[in-house]
Design a protein around this motif. Structure first.
Motif, mmCIF file in Angstrom:
data_model
loop_
_atom_site.group_PDB
_atom_site.id
_atom_site.type_symbol
_atom_site.label_atom_id
_atom_site.label_comp_id
_atom_site.label_asym_id
_atom_site.label_seq_id
_atom_site.Cartn_x
_atom_site.Cartn_y
_atom_site.Cartn_z
ATOM 1 N N UNK A 135 6.584 0.370 7.782
ATOM 2 C CA UNK A 135 7.368 1.412 7.360
ATOM 3 C C UNK A 135 6.723 2.418 8.703
ATOM 4 N N UNK A 136 7.715 2.959 9.868
ATOM 5 C CA UNK A 136 7.181 4.277 10.764
ATOM 6 C C UNK A 136 7.233 4.962 9.935
ATOM 7 N N UNK A 137 5.913 6.215 11.143
ATOM 8 C CA UNK A 137 5.857 7.394 10.695
ATOM 9 C C UNK A 137 6.472 8.614 10.919
ATOM 10 N N UNK B 45 3.753 3.419 14.019
ATOM 11 C CA UNK B 45 4.149 2.503 12.759
ATOM 12 C C UNK B 45 3.628 0.541 12.833
ATOM 13 N N UNK B 46 3.495 0.528 11.632
ATOM 14 C CA UNK B 46 2.959 -0.739 11.393
ATOM 15 C C UNK B 46 3.484 -1.196 9.670
ATOM 16 N N UNK B 47 2.413 -1.261 8.670
ATOM 17 C CA UNK B 47 1.662 -1.834 7.699
ATOM 18 C C UNK B 47 1.561 -0.255 6.982
ATOM 19 N N UNK B 48 2.382 0.174 6.343
ATOM 20 C CA UNK B 48 1.566 1.665 5.482
ATOM 21 C C UNK B 48 1.537 1.609 4.657
ATOM 22 N N UNK C 228 -2.442 11.774 -2.608
ATOM 23 C CA UNK C 228 -2.054 10.608 -1.615
ATOM 24 C C UNK C 228 -1.869 10.410 -0.597
ATOM 25 N N UNK C 229 -1.806 9.619 0.214
ATOM 26 C CA UNK C 229 -2.515 9.708 1.340
ATOM 27 C C UNK C 229 -1.244 8.217 2.286
ATOM 28 N N UNK C 230 -0.814 8.368 3.755
ATOM 29 C CA UNK C 230 -0.796 7.191 4.068
ATOM 30 C C UNK C 230 -1.850 6.996 5.453
ATOM 31 N N UNK C 231 -1.952 5.378 5.735
ATOM 32 C CA UNK C 231 -3.632 4.845 6.498
ATOM 33 C C UNK C 231 -2.016 3.676 7.048
ATOM 34 N N UNK C 232 -2.264 3.377 8.146
ATOM 35 C CA UNK C 232 -0.947 3.243 9.118
ATOM 36 C C UNK C 232 -2.288 1.731 9.784
ATOM 37 N N UNK C 233 -2.065 0.657 9.853
ATOM 38 C CA UNK C 233 -2.008 -0.486 9.823
ATOM 39 C C UNK C 233 -1.637 -1.366 11.455
ATOM 40 N N UNK C 234 -1.537 -0.739 12.878
ATOM 41 C CA UNK C 234 -0.211 -0.626 13.323
ATOM 42 C C UNK C 234 -1.055 -1.697 15.059
#
Length: 84
Positions: free
Chosen positions: A44-46, A52-55, A64-70
């Motif tokens: 997904x993208x922010x 973005x990358x893997x969210x 709940x929060x988002x952590x992105x692996x870009x």
């Protein structure tokens, strides 16, 4: 509140199949936030800060929060106060 893209250090476990499991986030000031649970993982993208990358949708201290692996880096959508 606005958000900015903030790169963070992430400690991960890697299972026997090579799947990444983030365990905690460390901010530049040394604060550590344990990831209580991983709820969901998808590409997904922010929408808030770009990139973005893997969210990873994670639970931290009951929120709940988002952590992105870009690529080789990790980032979060950090909240910042507006100053006028």
């Amino acid at each position: 509140m606005q958000c900015q893209k903030t790169y963070v250090s992430v400690n991960i476990d890697v299972d026997e199949e090579g799947t990444l499991h983030p365990r905690f986030i460390r901010w530049q000031n040394g604060s550590i936030f344990n990831i209580d649970r991983i709820l969901y993982k998808c590409r997904a993208s922010s929408n808030k800060v770009g990139g973005g990358g893997i969210r990873y949708t994670v639970m931290i201290k009951g929120k709940e929060s988002f952590l992105f692996h870009e690529g080789d880096k990790w980032f979060v959508e950090a909240k910042v106060r507006c100053t006028l």
